[in-house]
Scaffold this motif. Structure first.
Motif, PDB file in Angstrom:
ATOM      1  N   GLY A  63      -0.664   2.236   0.998  1.00 47.53           N
ATOM      2  CA  GLY A  63       0.393   2.799   0.173  1.00 47.53           C
ATOM      3  C   GLY A  63      -0.005   4.177  -0.331  1.00 47.53           C
ATOM      4  N   GLY A  64       0.624   4.634  -1.421  1.00 46.00           N
ATOM      5  CA  GLY A  64       0.281   5.920  -2.007  1.00 46.00           C
ATOM      6  C   GLY A  64       0.835   7.098  -1.230  1.00 46.00           C
ATOM      7  N   THR A  65       0.342   8.292  -1.544  1.00 39.51           N
ATOM      8  CA  THR A  65       0.781   9.514  -0.887  1.00 39.51           C
ATOM      9  C   THR A  65      -0.446  10.331  -0.487  1.00 39.51           C
ATOM     10  OG1 THR A  65       0.894  10.689  -3.012  1.00 39.51           O
ATOM     11  CG2 THR A  65       2.917   9.626  -2.221  1.00 39.51           C
ATOM     12  N   GLY A  66      -0.230  11.351   0.332  1.00 42.87           N
ATOM     13  CA  GLY A  66      -1.359  12.162   0.749  1.00 42.87           C
ATOM     14  C   GLY A  66      -0.947  13.466   1.397  1.00 42.87           C
ATOM     15  N   LYS A  67      -1.954  14.329   1.603  1.00 40.28           N
ATOM     16  CA  LYS A  67      -1.789  15.589   2.297  1.00 40.28           C
ATOM     17  C   LYS A  67      -2.748  15.625   3.475  1.00 40.28           C
ATOM     18  CE  LYS A  67      -0.554  18.178  -1.887  1.00 40.28           C
ATOM     19  NZ  LYS A  67      -0.916  19.334  -2.755  1.00 40.28           N
ATOM     20  N   MET A  68      -2.294  16.248   4.564  1.00 45.06           N
ATOM     21  CA  MET A  68      -3.082  16.283   5.792  1.00 45.06           C
ATOM     22  C   MET A  68      -3.220  17.716   6.277  1.00 45.06           C
ATOM     23  SD  MET A  68      -2.038  14.556   9.445  1.00 45.06           S
ATOM     24  CE  MET A  68      -0.425  15.349   9.324  1.00 45.06           C
ATOM     25  N   ALA A  69      -4.360  18.028   6.866  1.00 48.92           N
ATOM     26  CA  ALA A  69      -4.569  19.316   7.521  1.00 48.92           C
ATOM     27  C   ALA A  69      -5.511  19.094   8.705  1.00 48.92           C
ATOM     28  CB  ALA A  69      -5.171  20.333   6.551  1.00 48.92           C
ATOM     29  N   PHE A  70      -5.209  19.758   9.830  1.00 41.55           N
ATOM     30  CA  PHE A  70      -6.097  19.596  10.983  1.00 41.55           C
ATOM     31  C   PHE A  70      -5.969  20.793  11.918  1.00 41.55           C
ATOM     32  CE2 PHE A  70      -2.106  17.798  12.523  1.00 41.55           C
ATOM     33  CZ  PHE A  70      -2.008  18.313  13.815  1.00 41.55           C
ATOM     34  N   THR A  71      -7.015  20.959  12.720  1.00 39.57           N
ATOM     35  CA  THR A  71      -7.010  21.924  13.821  1.00 39.57           C
ATOM     36  C   THR A  71      -7.386  21.180  15.092  1.00 39.57           C
ATOM     37  OG1 THR A  71      -7.647  23.765  12.379  1.00 39.57           O
ATOM     38  CG2 THR A  71      -8.006  24.046  14.748  1.00 39.57           C
ATOM     39  N   LEU A  72      -6.524  21.271  16.105  1.00 37.53           N
ATOM     40  CA  LEU A  72      -6.721  20.588  17.382  1.00 37.53           C
ATOM     41  C   LEU A  72      -6.824  21.638  18.482  1.00 37.53           C
ATOM     42  CD1 LEU A  72      -6.656  17.978  19.172  1.00 37.53           C
ATOM     43  CD2 LEU A  72      -4.160  18.251  19.211  1.00 37.53           C
ATOM     44  N   VAL A  73      -7.867  21.532  19.303  1.00 35.69           N
ATOM     45  CA  VAL A  73      -8.050  22.443  20.429  1.00 35.69           C
ATOM     46  C   VAL A  73      -8.007  21.631  21.720  1.00 35.69           C
ATOM     47  CG1 VAL A  73      -9.560  24.137  21.527  1.00 35.69           C
ATOM     48  CG2 VAL A  73      -9.449  24.006  19.023  1.00 35.69           C
ATOM     49  N   LEU A  74      -7.037  21.970  22.596  1.00 37.01           N
ATOM     50  CA  LEU A  74      -6.827  21.226  23.841  1.00 37.01           C
ATOM     51  C   LEU A  74      -7.055  22.141  25.045  1.00 37.01           C
ATOM     52  CD1 LEU A  74      -3.564  19.184  23.147  1.00 37.01           C
ATOM     53  CD2 LEU A  74      -5.816  18.225  23.630  1.00 37.01           C
ATOM     54  N   ARG A  89      -6.171  13.979   2.321  1.00 41.82           N
ATOM     55  CA  ARG A  89      -6.448  13.857   0.886  1.00 41.82           C
ATOM     56  C   ARG A  89      -5.432  12.869   0.323  1.00 41.82           C
ATOM     57  NH1 ARG A  89      -9.575  16.387  -2.600  1.00 41.82           N
ATOM     58  NH2 ARG A  89     -10.097  18.007  -1.088  1.00 41.82           N
ATOM     59  N   ILE A  90      -5.899  11.667  -0.022  1.00 44.87           N
ATOM     60  CA  ILE A  90      -4.991  10.611  -0.458  1.00 44.87           C
ATOM     61  C   ILE A  90      -5.055  10.446  -1.972  1.00 44.87           C
ATOM     62  CG2 ILE A  90      -4.979   9.353   1.720  1.00 44.87           C
ATOM     63  CD1 ILE A  90      -7.123   7.539   0.660  1.00 44.87           C
ATOM     64  N   SER A  91      -3.946   9.967  -2.529  1.00 42.15           N
ATOM     65  CA  SER A  91      -3.839   9.837  -3.973  1.00 42.15           C
ATOM     66  C   SER A  91      -3.177   8.512  -4.329  1.00 42.15           C
ATOM     67  CB  SER A  91      -3.024  10.998  -4.542  1.00 42.15           C
ATOM     68  OG  SER A  91      -2.850  10.887  -5.932  1.00 42.15           O
ATOM     69  N   ASP A  92      -3.859   7.734  -5.175  1.00 41.47           N
ATOM     70  CA  ASP A  92      -3.318   6.485  -5.720  1.00 41.47           C
ATOM     71  C   ASP A  92      -2.813   5.549  -4.624  1.00 41.47           C
ATOM     72  OD1 ASP A  92      -2.818   4.820  -7.875  1.00 41.47           O
ATOM     73  OD2 ASP A  92      -0.757   5.515  -8.108  1.00 41.47           O
ATOM     74  N   ALA A  93      -3.632   5.364  -3.583  1.00 41.72           N
ATOM     75  CA  ALA A  93      -3.251   4.521  -2.446  1.00 41.72           C
ATOM     76  C   ALA A  93      -3.790   3.110  -2.612  1.00 41.72           C
ATOM     77  CB  ALA A  93      -3.772   5.129  -1.147  1.00 41.72           C
ATOM     78  N   ASP A  94      -2.956   2.126  -2.340  1.00 43.10           N
ATOM     79  CA  ASP A  94      -3.383   0.733  -2.270  1.00 43.10           C
ATOM     80  C   ASP A  94      -3.609   0.375  -0.808  1.00 43.10           C
ATOM     81  OD1 ASP A  94      -3.035   0.604  -4.988  1.00 43.10           O
ATOM     82  OD2 ASP A  94      -1.093  -0.388  -4.881  1.00 43.10           O
ATOM     83  N   VAL A  95      -4.703  -0.305  -0.525  1.00 44.97           N
ATOM     84  CA  VAL A  95      -5.028  -0.704   0.844  1.00 44.97           C
ATOM     85  C   VAL A  95      -5.206  -2.211   0.897  1.00 44.97           C
ATOM     86  CG1 VAL A  95      -6.735  -0.560   2.696  1.00 44.97           C
ATOM     87  CG2 VAL A  95      -6.105   1.494   1.427  1.00 44.97           C
ATOM     88  N   VAL A  96      -4.536  -2.844   1.844  1.00 44.90           N
ATOM     89  CA  VAL A  96      -4.637  -4.286   2.029  1.00 44.90           C
ATOM     90  C   VAL A  96      -4.952  -4.577   3.497  1.00 44.90           C
ATOM     91  CG1 VAL A  96      -3.419  -6.501   1.950  1.00 44.90           C
ATOM     92  CG2 VAL A  96      -3.016  -4.785   0.161  1.00 44.90           C
ATOM     93  N   ALA A  97      -5.958  -5.415   3.724  1.00 44.53           N
ATOM     94  CA  ALA A  97      -6.281  -5.905   5.063  1.00 44.53           C
ATOM     95  C   ALA A  97      -6.525  -7.410   4.925  1.00 44.53           C
ATOM     96  CB  ALA A  97      -7.499  -5.197   5.628  1.00 44.53           C
ATOM     97  N   LYS A  98      -5.476  -8.193   5.110  1.00 44.64           N
ATOM     98  CA  LYS A  98      -5.545  -9.632   4.841  1.00 44.64           C
ATOM     99  C   LYS A  98      -6.586 -10.335   5.695  1.00 44.64           C
ATOM    100  CE  LYS A  98      -0.830 -10.235   3.094  1.00 44.64           C
ATOM    101  NZ  LYS A  98       0.469 -10.927   3.286  1.00 44.64           N
ATOM    102  N   GLN A  99      -6.735  -9.904   6.948  1.00 45.71           N
ATOM    103  CA  GLN A  99      -7.662 -10.609   7.829  1.00 45.71           C
ATOM    104  C   GLN A  99      -9.119 -10.376   7.434  1.00 45.71           C
ATOM    105  OE1 GLN A  99      -6.353  -8.742  11.532  1.00 45.71           O
ATOM    106  NE2 GLN A  99      -8.354  -7.812  11.757  1.00 45.71           N
ATOM    107  N   TRP A 100      -9.369  -9.374   6.573  1.00 41.23           N
ATOM    108  CA  TRP A 100     -10.716  -9.130   6.078  1.00 41.23           C
ATOM    109  C   TRP A 100     -10.858  -9.501   4.608  1.00 41.23           C
ATOM    110  CZ3 TRP A 100     -10.314  -3.418   8.001  1.00 41.23           C
ATOM    111  CH2 TRP A 100     -10.220  -3.419   9.404  1.00 41.23           C
ATOM    112  N   ASN A 101      -9.836 -10.147   4.023  1.00 40.80           N
ATOM    113  CA  ASN A 101      -9.853 -10.492   2.599  1.00 40.80           C
ATOM    114  C   ASN A 101     -10.095  -9.264   1.727  1.00 40.80           C
ATOM    115  OD1 ASN A 101      -9.443 -13.271   2.971  1.00 40.80           O
ATOM    116  ND2 ASN A 101     -11.609 -13.595   3.367  1.00 40.80           N
ATOM    117  N   LEU A 102      -9.408  -8.174   2.046  1.00 38.09           N
ATOM    118  CA  LEU A 102      -9.625  -6.909   1.351  1.00 38.09           C
ATOM    119  C   LEU A 102      -8.353  -6.445   0.658  1.00 38.09           C
ATOM    120  CD1 LEU A 102     -11.412  -4.378   0.809  1.00 38.09           C
ATOM    121  CD2 LEU A 102     -10.431  -3.409   2.915  1.00 38.09           C
ATOM    122  N   ALA A 103      -8.472  -6.072  -0.612  1.00 43.70           N
ATOM    123  CA  ALA A 103      -7.357  -5.471  -1.354  1.00 43.70           C
ATOM    124  C   ALA A 103      -7.946  -4.486  -2.362  1.00 43.70           C
ATOM    125  CB  ALA A 103      -6.535  -6.537  -2.063  1.00 43.70           C
TER     126      ALA A 103
END
Length: 206
Positions: A63-74, A89-103
């Motif tokens: 969950g939460g919100t974020g900003k992204m920046a990248f440089t890709l060279v192909l 850069r993420i802000s106030d994010a909730d992370v859930v992974a039920k199969q790993w019992n993680l919250a």
């Protein structure tokens, strides 16, 4: 150059694509954007770096919100030799992974990614209501070819909070009391997808 676009649910606020030398056939893309935690994770999952990590990344709900920046060279001659340097850069994010019992709640900080994987050495979060610091790495950024994911939480926890997600270990919570500084580590071996690969939980305390 573009100043507004949509990609995988994210808003691209600036993007510049250049081919400095047609003779050498190389495309450079530099972009910045914003999105939700889920849409940004989806962007990474569908990017070149996320291809091999897709099963692991699919286990995460963010969950939460974020900003992204990248440089890709192909390089046109051999696109698998691409280079990538980016950050989320993420802000106030909730992370859930039920199969790993993680919250985890309220994750805030900087996550770096490159052509090998991604890592975040120090994210601030809460686990079972207690402040904690999260370190996580996936893919080649784990630094260990035998692991596809490594993560650790450090903070002042009670044994009860550590064991609550693992019913088989619940009797230990009746013996240990109080609060102490803990490091709780979690690894997934680089064998098949994340759901089936061997997993290791390790706990250390001062």
């Amino acid at each position: 150059e573009a100043t507004h676009a949509q990609s995988a649910g994210n808003t691209v606020t600036q993007a510049v694509a250049t081919i400095p030398d047609l003779g050498h056939g190389m495309l450079t893309v530099a972009a910045q954007g914003t999105g939700t935690g889920g849409s940004l994770l989806g962007f990474v999952r569908n990017s070149p770096v996320g291809h091999d990590l897709a099963p692991t990344l699919s286990a995460l709900k963010v969950g939460g919100t974020g900003k992204m920046a990248f440089t890709l060279v192909l390089p046109f001659a051999d696109m698998k030799d691409f280079s990538l340097d980016g950050n989320l850069r993420i802000s106030d994010a909730d992370v859930v992974a039920k199969q790993w019992n993680l919250a985890l709640q309220g994750i805030t900080g900087l996550l770096l990614f490159d052509a090998k994987g991604f890592h975040a050495p120090e994210l601030q979060t809460k686990w079972h209501g207690a402040p904690a610091t999260l370190s996580i790495a996936l893919g080649g950024d784990t630094g260990d070819p035998a692991k596809q994911l490594t993560a650790s939480l450090t903070g002042a926890f009670t044994p009860q909070s550590i064991l609550t997600d693992y019913p088989d270990l619940a009797p230990l919570a009746k013996i240990a009391r109080g609060t102490a500084d803990f490091r709780v580590g979690f690894d997934i071996a680089a064998q098949g997808n994340a759901a089936d690969a061997p997993k290791t939980l390790h706990v250390q305390s001062d």
